[in-house]
Every structure is written in structure tokens, then in C-alpha cells.
Design an enzyme around this catalytic site. Structure first.
Site, PDB file in Angstrom:
ATOM      1  N   LYS A 120      71.294 127.938  72.334  1.00 54.00           N
ATOM      2  CA  LYS A 120      71.166 129.344  71.952  1.00 54.00           C
ATOM      3  C   LYS A 120      70.135 129.580  70.843  1.00 54.00           C
ATOM      4  CE  LYS A 120      75.706 130.853  73.424  1.00 54.00           C
ATOM      5  NZ  LYS A 120      75.893 132.247  73.765  1.00 54.00           N
ATOM      6  N   ASN A 126      71.095 134.350  74.489  1.00 59.64           N
ATOM      7  CA  ASN A 126      71.903 133.895  75.614  1.00 59.64           C
ATOM      8  C   ASN A 126      71.359 134.378  76.952  1.00 59.64           C
ATOM      9  OD1 ASN A 126      72.713 136.606  75.554  1.00 59.64           O
ATOM     10  ND2 ASN A 126      74.823 136.107  76.085  1.00 59.64           N
TER      11      ASN A 126
END
Length: 185
Positions: free
Chosen positions: A66, A87
Site C-alpha cells: 500500500k 489501494n
């Protein structure tokens, strides 16, 4: 032309994302597929190349990528800028865009049901990859008193630098203080 999506992570084989996304693709008659993409750090550039080349339409990103994937994007937008966490990756014209939908997702699925947010005390347990999104989601919901605890205090200190309003609860005090929180995530 069939659109191809996927989720990258490591480990990732446990993900239910392909089942969930394929259900919606099928329900709405979309010519699309969604797959698991097991990745290593060294694979990120190649995966982004597949998006640039049209081999992949877009990807979702989970741990441990991420934050790492940001360096592969041309631009991060909206909540991704505030959290430093991505994301969702897509191609917009010729630019690789990183977005964070975790913040909105938590607000829409859980936090919208909480009354009198300004009076609530929230505790985030853990300082991993999704923690910045959880913290921002709590803050955007109007919760003023947000604390975090983690086994390693250094990660909490790092997050406090990003979110200066964050309180750090030492891990060893968790069992004594947990009763003081209205919301625990």
C-alpha cells in the site's frame, strides 16, 4: 475487449476479492475478470507496466504494497495524498493514478452508524498498512479523540508525525485502558 483487473499482495491467495468482483461483473453483464496476483517488491514495476500497456485495466493493492506502490505511480489523489497509502491503481489517459478507497469504505460501511462522533474516544489497534486510512476515516467522521497502540511504539510515532492529533497508548497499558474507548478498530 475483456477488461482485466486484479489484486496484488503477499500473501494473497486467501483473498476473496476475485469472488466478490466477479459476482458484480457477472450480475451487471460486464466483460471483465478479476484475479489474484502474488507479487514481490521486484514485481511492482512490471505490474504497473502491464497497466500502462493495457494488459491490465487496473488493480487493487493490499499488504505489503500500500505504501510501496506509490513510487510506481505518476500521481496519487484524494485520500491517498493524505494517508500516504494506495489501494487502487488505474490508468487515466497516460498517467498511472493511485487512489485510496479504504477511507470512504470504512466511513460508509461502519462509521456512518455512530451517533455523537465528536464525543467518542476511538482506539486503533495496530499500525500497519491500513492504519493511516483508519485514522483519517475516524477524523473525517468527526471523532476528535483518536488513539493508537501497537506492539512496536516506533510505528505509532511515525503515524503521529503524519497525524499530529493522534494519541499514543503504550502497548503495555492496553489491557488497563481499553475500557475508556467507545470505538475500537
Amino acid at each position: 475487449m475483456k477488461k482485466k483487473f486484479g489484486i496484488i499482495g503477499n500473501p494473497i491467495k486467501h483473498s476473496l476479492s476475485p469472488i466478490l468482483h466477479q459476482y458484480w461483473f457477472d450480475k451487471y453483464g460486464l466483460d471483465a475478470s478479476y484475479s489474484i496476483i502474488q507479487a514481490e517488491d521486484k514485481d511492482l514495476n512490471s505490474i504497473i507496466g502491464k497497466i500502462r500497456d493495457g494488459e491490465l485495466t487496473g488493480i487493487n493493492v493490499t499488504l505489503p504494497f500500500k505504501q510501496k506502490i506509490i513510487y510506481q505511480t505518476d500521481k496519487i489523489v484524494n485520500d491517498a495524498e493524505l494517508t500516504g497509502s494506495v489501494n487502487t491503481i488505474l490508468l487515466d489517459k497516460d498517467k498511472i493514478i493511485g487512489e485510496n478507497t479504504d477511507v470512504y469504505g470504512l466511513q460508509a460501511a461502519y462509521l456512518k452508524e455512530i451517533d455523537n462522533c465528536a464525543k467518542k474516544n476511538a482506539l486503533v489497534i495496530g499500525a500497519g498498512g491500513v492504519s493511516p486510512s483508519v485514522i483519517l476515516s475516524l477524523q473525517k467522521t468527526g471523532i476528535a479523540n483518536i488513539s493508537i497502540t501497537n506492539r512496536t511504539n516506533e510505528k505509532c510515532i511515525f503515524l503521529k508525525k503524519k497525524f499530529n492529533y493522534l494519541n499514543i497508548l503504550p502497548w503495555e497499558k492496553l489491557k488497563y485502558e481499553i475500557k475508556n474507548f467507545d470505538i475500537i478498530i
